[in-house]
Design an enzyme around this catalytic site. Structure first.
Site, PDB file in Angstrom:
ATOM      1  N   ARG A 124       0.850  -1.175   0.000  1.00 23.40           N
ATOM      2  CA  ARG A 124       0.000   0.000   0.000  1.00 23.40           C
ATOM      3  C   ARG A 124       0.894   1.236   0.000  1.00 23.40           C
ATOM      4  NH1 ARG A 124      -3.683  -2.591  -1.502  1.00 23.40           N
ATOM      5  NH2 ARG A 124      -5.729  -2.934  -0.530  1.00 23.40           N
ATOM      6  N   GLU A 138      -3.594   7.704  -4.549  1.00 15.10           N
ATOM      7  CA  GLU A 138      -3.967   7.212  -5.878  1.00 15.10           C
ATOM      8  C   GLU A 138      -5.303   7.809  -6.318  1.00 15.10           C
ATOM      9  OE1 GLU A 138      -3.944   2.953  -5.620  1.00 15.10           O
ATOM     10  OE2 GLU A 138      -1.827   2.866  -5.105  1.00 15.10           O
ATOM     11  N   HIS A 192      -0.946   0.578  -9.945  1.00 21.60           N
ATOM     12  CA  HIS A 192      -1.602  -0.380  -9.039  1.00 21.60           C
ATOM     13  C   HIS A 192      -2.180  -1.557  -9.830  1.00 21.60           C
ATOM     14  CE1 HIS A 192      -3.593  -0.651  -4.824  1.00 21.60           C
ATOM     15  NE2 HIS A 192      -3.310  -1.856  -5.295  1.00 21.60           N
TER      16      HIS A 192
END
Length: 305
Positions: A224, A253, A271
């Protein structure tokens, strides 16, 4: 049939698969008169489902997460309301571990920058400079759960010396446990972040850890964005205090600091850890199977709580 609230960042294909037999309401279109009808919240690993949202929906009994991580879900609030939470573990382990190794190789061998070298026409003027050898180097893994172990298995194929730091110690042949994150970084050429997100791991990788990794060290993050202090990482890159970084996740993000762009020693991806067709399809099926089990009054397949 259930009324399902679709949180942010849930794939459309999953929504389409559920919409035939359920009413789906997007979070940004939820009206107060529908609060009492919602039974299920459909979330992704990046969705935010906080106590305010949970407490506004009196009949919610299931939060189904498309992803292995659920740090955006207020688990305490769910427990207080006796709401079950499911996720999709195991299915995405191989894909995330594969990407982690890919990022490590891309950063060390400067694959992306070597492509830009050709595209700029620079090869006509001389050879691309030598990069960093990975085979036989020291790999430190932060977080030794499913993904961390899968990375270790792959790294053994490169004859890497593998160490790890985790909340619990496991006796695994050929893998060394380090009692502190700083000591792991000091003894690593590549630091691979595979730890879960959440408050406990927030900025786990800080300036002290990056300093311990050293100016030749490479850091890879497939966990993360919150696990790394992004400002400290950018400072370390700008000052050449580390050798490079491969990042699939970011603090805010989809907003990625432009300071990471166009660097010879930084590789960034949006991601995509679990983003293969086969894995995303299997994750969607598991989410739907969990919802079907809930609706049928049967045991959930992959409960978190």
């Amino acid at each position: 049939m259930s009324v399902i609230l679709r949180a942010n960042k849930v794939p459309q294909a999953l929504v389409d698969g559920l919409s035939a037999d359920n009413e789906i309401i997007a979070l940004d279109r939820l009206q107060p008169e529908k609060y009492h009808e919602i039974e299920i919240i459909l979330a992704s690993g990046e969705s935010v489902v906080d106590d305010a949202l949970i407490n506004n929906l009196p009949h919610v009994r299931l939060i189904a997460v498309f992803g292995v991580g659920y740090d955006g879900i207020d688990i305490y609030a769910a427990q207080q309301r006796h709401i079950s939470v499911t996720n999709t573990p195991d299915i995405l382990t191989d894909d995330v571990a594969d990407l982690a190794i890919g990022l490590m190789l891309s950063v060390a061998r400067r694959i992306n920058d070597a492509q830009r070298f050709i595209e700029r026409g620079s090869w006509q003027n001389g050879s691309y400079p030598p990069a960093v050898k990975i085979s036989g180097r020291r790999l430190g893994i932060v977080g030794f759960g499913r993904i961390g172990r899968a990375v270790a298995r792959r790294a053994q194929g490169f004859d890497m010396q593998i160490g790890y730091y985790s909340r619990s110690q496991s006796a695994i042949e050929g893998v060394t446990y380090f009692p502190s994150l700083v000591s792991l970084a000091e003894n690593s050429d590549v630091l691979m972040v595979c730890a879960s997100g959440g408050k406990e791991s927030h900025h786990l990788i800080n300036k002290q850890v990056l300093d311990a990794l050293g100016h030749d060290g490479i850091i890879i993050n497939v966990a993360r964005g919150s696990v790394i202090d992004e400002a400290a990482l950018l400072a370390a890159i700008n000052m050449n205090h580390i050798g490079g970084a491969g990042l699939d996740v970011f603090a805010d993000e989809p907003h990625v600091p432009q300071a990471f762009y166009q660097r010879e020693n930084v590789v960034i991806t949006p991601h995509i850890g679990s983003a293969t067709q086969a894995t995303r399809a299997a994750m969607a099926k598991l989410v739907m199977d969990n919802i079907a089990a809930f609706q049928a009054g049967q045991p959930l397949l992959t409960p978190v709580i």
